[in-house]
Scaffold this motif. Structure first.
Motif, PDB file in Angstrom:
ATOM      1  N   THR A 105      63.602 107.081  64.978  1.00 30.02           N
ATOM      2  CA  THR A 105      64.874 107.461  64.800  1.00 30.02           C
ATOM      3  C   THR A 105      65.644 107.990  65.918  1.00 30.02           C
ATOM      4  OG1 THR A 105      64.327 109.994  64.388  1.00 30.02           O
ATOM      5  CG2 THR A 105      64.302 108.387  62.116  1.00 30.02           C
ATOM      6  N   GLY A 106      64.884 108.254  66.888  1.00 29.47           N
ATOM      7  CA  GLY A 106      65.371 108.723  68.178  1.00 29.47           C
ATOM      8  C   GLY A 106      66.022 110.356  67.876  1.00 29.47           C
ATOM      9  N   LEU A 107      65.434 111.163  66.973  1.00 23.15           N
ATOM     10  CA  LEU A 107      65.981 112.428  66.746  1.00 23.15           C
ATOM     11  C   LEU A 107      64.931 113.413  67.262  1.00 23.15           C
ATOM     12  CD1 LEU A 107      67.230 112.240  63.258  1.00 23.15           C
ATOM     13  CD2 LEU A 107      68.726 112.530  65.296  1.00 23.15           C
ATOM     14  N   ALA A 108      64.977 114.425  67.522  1.00 17.85           N
ATOM     15  CA  ALA A 108      64.102 115.487  68.029  1.00 17.85           C
ATOM     16  C   ALA A 108      62.863 115.708  66.880  1.00 17.85           C
ATOM     17  CB  ALA A 108      64.529 116.634  68.261  1.00 17.85           C
ATOM     18  N   ALA A 109      61.641 115.469  67.299  1.00 13.26           N
ATOM     19  CA  ALA A 109      60.495 115.644  66.376  1.00 13.26           C
ATOM     20  C   ALA A 109      60.100 117.095  66.669  1.00 13.26           C
ATOM     21  CB  ALA A 109      59.390 114.655  66.838  1.00 13.26           C
ATOM     22  N   LEU A 110      60.197 117.512  67.593  1.00 16.34           N
ATOM     23  CA  LEU A 110      59.698 118.737  67.982  1.00 16.34           C
ATOM     24  C   LEU A 110      60.869 119.554  68.906  1.00 16.34           C
ATOM     25  CD1 LEU A 110      56.042 119.077  68.933  1.00 16.34           C
ATOM     26  CD2 LEU A 110      56.860 119.985  67.083  1.00 16.34           C
ATOM     27  N   ASN A 111      61.057 120.915  68.663  1.00 17.34           N
ATOM     28  CA  ASN A 111      61.949 121.612  69.319  1.00 17.34           C
ATOM     29  C   ASN A 111      61.229 122.804  70.269  1.00 17.34           C
ATOM     30  OD1 ASN A 111      64.642 120.316  68.390  1.00 17.34           O
ATOM     31  ND2 ASN A 111      64.034 121.179  66.499  1.00 17.34           N
ATOM     32  N   PHE A 137      58.994 135.309  84.306  1.00 16.90           N
ATOM     33  CA  PHE A 137      57.771 135.114  83.582  1.00 16.90           C
ATOM     34  C   PHE A 137      58.629 134.127  82.590  1.00 16.90           C
ATOM     35  CE2 PHE A 137      56.417 139.074  85.305  1.00 16.90           C
ATOM     36  CZ  PHE A 137      54.971 138.842  85.686  1.00 16.90           C
ATOM     37  N   THR A 138      58.105 133.026  82.305  1.00 21.95           N
ATOM     38  CA  THR A 138      58.509 132.174  81.244  1.00 21.95           C
ATOM     39  C   THR A 138      57.595 131.805  80.004  1.00 21.95           C
ATOM     40  OG1 THR A 138      60.208 131.067  82.619  1.00 21.95           O
ATOM     41  CG2 THR A 138      59.895 130.028  80.883  1.00 21.95           C
ATOM     42  N   GLN A 139      57.834 131.750  78.931  1.00 21.10           N
ATOM     43  CA  GLN A 139      57.024 131.226  77.793  1.00 21.10           C
ATOM     44  C   GLN A 139      57.885 130.395  76.737  1.00 21.10           C
ATOM     45  OE1 GLN A 139      53.769 130.966  77.330  1.00 21.10           O
ATOM     46  NE2 GLN A 139      52.921 132.474  78.843  1.00 21.10           N
ATOM     47  N   PHE A 140      57.120 129.693  75.918  1.00 21.94           N
ATOM     48  CA  PHE A 140      58.006 128.809  74.917  1.00 21.94           C
ATOM     49  C   PHE A 140      57.008 128.593  73.891  1.00 21.94           C
ATOM     50  CE2 PHE A 140      55.607 125.675  77.568  1.00 21.94           C
ATOM     51  CZ  PHE A 140      55.171 124.804  76.615  1.00 21.94           C
ATOM     52  N   LYS A 141      57.647 128.398  72.705  1.00 20.73           N
ATOM     53  CA  LYS A 141      56.853 127.917  71.568  1.00 20.73           C
ATOM     54  C   LYS A 141      57.622 126.705  70.962  1.00 20.73           C
ATOM     55  CE  LYS A 141      54.520 130.024  68.839  1.00 20.73           C
ATOM     56  NZ  LYS A 141      52.945 129.914  68.654  1.00 20.73           N
ATOM     57  N   GLU A 142      56.967 125.823  70.369  1.00 17.18           N
ATOM     58  CA  GLU A 142      57.504 124.284  69.870  1.00 17.18           C
ATOM     59  C   GLU A 142      57.439 124.684  68.486  1.00 17.18           C
ATOM     60  OE1 GLU A 142      55.193 121.361  71.639  1.00 17.18           O
ATOM     61  OE2 GLU A 142      56.419 121.000  73.403  1.00 17.18           O
ATOM     62  N   PHE A 143      58.403 124.244  67.697  1.00 18.07           N
ATOM     63  CA  PHE A 143      58.840 124.250  66.158  1.00 18.07           C
ATOM     64  C   PHE A 143      59.430 123.054  65.755  1.00 18.07           C
ATOM     65  CE2 PHE A 143      62.488 125.823  68.241  1.00 18.07           C
ATOM     66  CZ  PHE A 143      63.636 125.312  67.513  1.00 18.07           C
ATOM     67  N   ARG A 144      59.149 122.743  64.533  1.00 18.74           N
ATOM     68  CA  ARG A 144      59.874 121.756  63.655  1.00 18.74           C
ATOM     69  C   ARG A 144      60.938 122.358  62.725  1.00 18.74           C
ATOM     70  NH1 ARG A 144      56.913 117.285  64.380  1.00 18.74           N
ATOM     71  NH2 ARG A 144      54.606 117.316  64.732  1.00 18.74           N
ATOM     72  N   GLY A 145      62.196 121.567  62.609  1.00 17.20           N
ATOM     73  CA  GLY A 145      63.304 122.094  61.992  1.00 17.20           C
ATOM     74  C   GLY A 145      63.953 122.793  62.467  1.00 17.20           C
ATOM     75  N   ASP A 146      64.931 123.735  61.632  1.00 17.28           N
ATOM     76  CA  ASP A 146      65.890 124.223  62.255  1.00 17.28           C
ATOM     77  C   ASP A 146      65.533 125.779  62.701  1.00 17.28           C
ATOM     78  OD1 ASP A 146      68.639 125.257  62.368  1.00 17.28           O
ATOM     79  OD2 ASP A 146      68.852 125.916  60.389  1.00 17.28           O
TER      80      ASP A 146
END
Length: 174
Positions: A105-111, A137-146
């Motif tokens: 689809t070309g849409l984001a699978a993970l945000n 300091f930087t941290q992140f989390k990946e997620f699906r959906g809104d």
């Protein structure tokens, strides 16, 4: 026989090294890091969110999260001002972006939600200033959906990771 003497020399060297570091005025513990014995208090000043995306509760949640991390993992007492160790700074980035694209689809699978915090740490008990620092300091989390369904938990998780990084940098020199 030669290996026996090598291993013995290493063990004796480690014991001597441990003995010499304990006499340096630094208290070591598994949960408390290496906190100087003459340090008794800490202050965490309010971390203002100056990022482009302002989340109303982020500053308060991060500030309280850092206070709690130090309170629960060290022997230090929290004071409102003039602590032996002082943490101050700002939240410089709060960003949501895509980190993976679906082939079909070309849409984001993970945000990805990322938070960056700039911290200035001052140790008033260290006259040399060697333990002071100013660092981001930087941290992140990946997620699906809104993001709206995940934001609160993601932010909480990232704050835990950030405060652990800051604690380790400050008291474990990582």
């Amino acid at each position: 026989m030669k290996n026996y003497f090598s291993i013995r020399a290493i063990v004796i060297g480690c014991i001597l090294l441990m003995g010499s570091t304990q006499s340096c005025g630094v208290k070591y513990s598994l949960s408390g890091g290496s906190i100087p014995e003459n340090m008794n208090t800490y202050t965490v000043l309010f971390f203002e969110n100056i990022s482009a995306m302002v989340i109303p509760t982020l500053s308060q949640n991060f500030t309280e999260g850092l206070k709690e991390r130090i309170r629960t993992q060290s022997r230090l007492n929290q004071v409102d001002q003039d602590g032996d160790g002082t943490f101050e700074g700002v939240i410089t980035n709060y960003a949501i972006g895509s980190s993976g694209v679906e082939a079909n689809t070309g849409l984001a699978a993970l945000n990805r939600l990322s938070i960056t915090v700039k911290v200035k740490y001052t140790n008033r008990k260290d006259e040399t200033g060697e333990s002071d620092y100013e660092e981001s300091f930087t941290q992140f989390k990946e997620f699906r959906g809104d993001i709206s369904t995940n934001e609160e938990q993601l932010t909480r998780d990232i704050i835990l990771m950030l405060t652990e990084d800051i604690y380790n940098r400050t008291f474990n020199n990582w």
